[in-house]
Design an enzyme around this catalytic site. Structure first.
Site, PDB file in Angstrom:
ATOM      1  N   LYS A  89      41.029  28.263  28.232  1.00 45.53           N
ATOM      2  CA  LYS A  89      40.149  29.089  29.054  1.00 45.53           C
ATOM      3  C   LYS A  89      40.412  30.548  28.723  1.00 45.53           C
ATOM      4  O   LYS A  89      41.527  30.912  28.334  1.00 45.53           O
ATOM      5  CB  LYS A  89      40.401  28.843  30.538  1.00 45.53           C
ATOM      6  CG  LYS A  89      39.983  27.463  31.025  1.00 45.53           C
ATOM      7  CD  LYS A  89      40.219  27.319  32.511  1.00 45.53           C
ATOM      8  CE  LYS A  89      39.821  25.937  33.006  1.00 45.53           C
ATOM      9  NZ  LYS A  89      40.078  25.791  34.461  1.00 45.53           N
ATOM     10  N   HIS A  92      41.553  35.255  32.325  1.00 50.67           N
ATOM     11  CA  HIS A  92      40.746  35.780  33.424  1.00 50.67           C
ATOM     12  C   HIS A  92      41.476  36.880  34.177  1.00 50.67           C
ATOM     13  O   HIS A  92      42.702  36.915  34.231  1.00 50.67           O
ATOM     14  CB  HIS A  92      40.373  34.637  34.374  1.00 50.67           C
ATOM     15  CG  HIS A  92      39.360  35.002  35.405  1.00 50.67           C
ATOM     16  ND1 HIS A  92      39.698  35.457  36.650  1.00 50.67           N
ATOM     17  CD2 HIS A  92      38.004  35.000  35.358  1.00 50.67           C
ATOM     18  CE1 HIS A  92      38.598  35.714  37.343  1.00 50.67           C
ATOM     19  NE2 HIS A  92      37.556  35.437  36.582  1.00 50.67           N
ATOM     20  N   HIS A  95      44.577  36.623  36.532  1.00 43.84           N
ATOM     21  CA  HIS A  95      45.975  36.620  36.073  1.00 43.84           C
ATOM     22  C   HIS A  95      46.482  38.031  35.772  1.00 43.84           C
ATOM     23  O   HIS A  95      47.634  38.204  35.357  1.00 43.84           O
ATOM     24  CB  HIS A  95      46.110  35.759  34.813  1.00 43.84           C
ATOM     25  CG  HIS A  95      45.807  34.307  35.050  1.00 43.84           C
ATOM     26  ND1 HIS A  95      46.728  33.429  35.586  1.00 43.84           N
ATOM     27  CD2 HIS A  95      44.672  33.588  34.858  1.00 43.84           C
ATOM     28  CE1 HIS A  95      46.179  32.232  35.696  1.00 43.84           C
ATOM     29  NE2 HIS A  95      44.934  32.308  35.264  1.00 43.84           N
TER      30      HIS A  95
END
Length: 421
Positions: A89, A92, A95
């Site tokens: 992924k 983002h 984080h």
């Protein structure tokens, strides 16, 4: 009355203290008790700045911070776990705070002399990888296609697989079986998983380089999957802590209102199971004396359970495990939209700084230096904007405030630093 027994809630006592306090002592120019429950000491600013600078410049090169009352004198082995994004992924913005706050926690512990080990504990295991593997098989996505744009392709496959699992019970079962196969060592599925992990780490390192963040180890939940989970269950059984339910789940009753599932009915492990295994393994490998988890507020109950279970296992060192909490960043978006990745965040900050350079009559840098300067100032602004917030609270993000040239901002900090050097 001794200062340590001064009752600030007694107006008469605090007023007398203010009147009798010897001004000009140690550069103190005034004492103020106008705000209830607080005493404010005013310093001679010029004298304070002069003393700080003199003290700093006269220190020997081998100097380490004086711990005073802030840190214990004893040097400890400290583990800091932070950042911890998911593989397959994009990195983002969710984080971002863990990365920035965690890096600060690690750096300050290192600066005062502790032996610090920085661990990035990747979300590289769990039912979502069953979905991903089933999705790759369903869409017949090959390795060459993944290599061209790994994170985008893997995310697209995952989103489609997740949606299909909601609509099709047979596909959902296939995904669960795929993860079960992964836990049981199916080599074909492990090869796919390892490829996804390797691609993700390479992409993550590009972002960490820009943020000036380094890790000693990239660990992951996968290290504590089937075999390690079995060892945890056996140890819990030895301490008579685990209970088998009729539906196949294995649980621990921490109290009458807190039952924690550690193995699901299909036999697969959970995050808590792997975290128990990770803590036990780190204690054995690193011999840490303090371990700090930098994870958001939402995981508070999880870490309370983790520390209680470790304590029930007879791990006295669980008292030295700490959860450093942080709130969410609210209202953040870029020109590309509301789904914000850290790479987009840094690119936007750089672009705005470049625009500001063009508008400024004082800009005296050109070419590649111009871009490097804009990137350094923009990313510094994002970091400082985050660090100046109350760590445990949510905060609303504002581009105008984050990239402002005045006030307590990264832009002003870089400007001040450049003038001093």
């Amino acid at each position: 009355m001794a200062p340590d027994t001064l009752n600030l809630q007694n107006p008469e006592l605090s007023s007398n203290f203010v009147k009798l306090f010897p001004l000009e002592e140690d550069g103190i120019t005034g004492v103020d008790n106008s705000e209830e429950k607080y005493l404010k000491f005013h310093l001679d600013r010029d004298n304070f700045v002069e003393n700080v600078l003199k003290t700093t410049f006269l220190r020997p090169s081998e100097y380490t911070w004086s711990r005073n009352a802030l840190f214990p004198e004893e040097v400890k082995k400290v583990i800091v776990e932070f950042s911890s994004p998911n593989i397959a992924k994009p990195f983002h913005v969710g984080h971002f705070r863990s990365t920035i706050v965690g890096n600060f926690v690690a750096n300050i512990n290192k600066a005062v002399g502790h032996q610090v080990t920085k661990i990035n504990y990747l979300g590289d295991w769990g039912t979502q990888f069953g979905l991903l593997i089933a999705g790759l098989e369903h869409t017949e996505t090959d390795v060459d296609e993944i290599k061209r744009d790994p994170i985008k392709v893997l995310l697209d496959v995952y989103v489609k697989a997740n949606a299909l699992a909601d609509e099709d019970p047979e596909f959902a079962l296939k995904a669960r079986n795929a993860f079960s196969g992964l836990e049981n060592g199916d080599q074909d599925k492990l090869d796919i998983w390892e490829m996804c992990r390797d691609f993700t780490i390479k992409e993550l390192e590009k972002n960490y380089l820009k943020l000036n963040v380094e890790f000693d180890h990239y660990h992951g939940e996968s290290m504590y999957s089937s075999e390690k989970s079995k060892q945890v269950i056996q140890r819990l059984r030895d301490e008579d802590l685990v209970e088998d339910l009729e539906d196949g789940r294995k649980v621990i009753d921490l109290d009458e209102n807190n039952r924690v599932t550690i193995i699901k009915s299909d036999g697969t492990s959970l995050y808590i199971t792997r975290d128990i295994a990770a803590a036990l393994d780190r204690r054995e490998k690193f011999g840490f004396e303090k371990m700090i988890y930098v994870v958001d507020n939402a995981q508070g109950h999880h870490f309370q359970n983790l520390f209680k279970i470790l304590s029930r296992l007879g791990c006295g060192w669980s008292q030295e495990c700490q959860h450093v909490k942080f709130g969410k960043i609210l209202g953040i978006s870029t020109r590309r939209g509301n789904m914000v990745y850290i790479s987009d965040l840094m690119e936007e900050a750089t672009e705005i700084m470049l625009e500001n350079q063009e508008k400024s009559e004082n800009t005296r840098i050109f070419g590649e230096d111009k871009l490097a300067n804009a990137e350094a100032v923009g990313i510094s602004a994002l970091i400082i904007n985050d660090l100046k917030q109350k760590t445990s609270k949510d905060y609303k993000f504002s581009w105008d405030k984050a990239l402002a040239h005045s006030g307590d901002t990264g832009v002003k900090l870089q400007y001040t630093h450049s003038r001093l050097t």
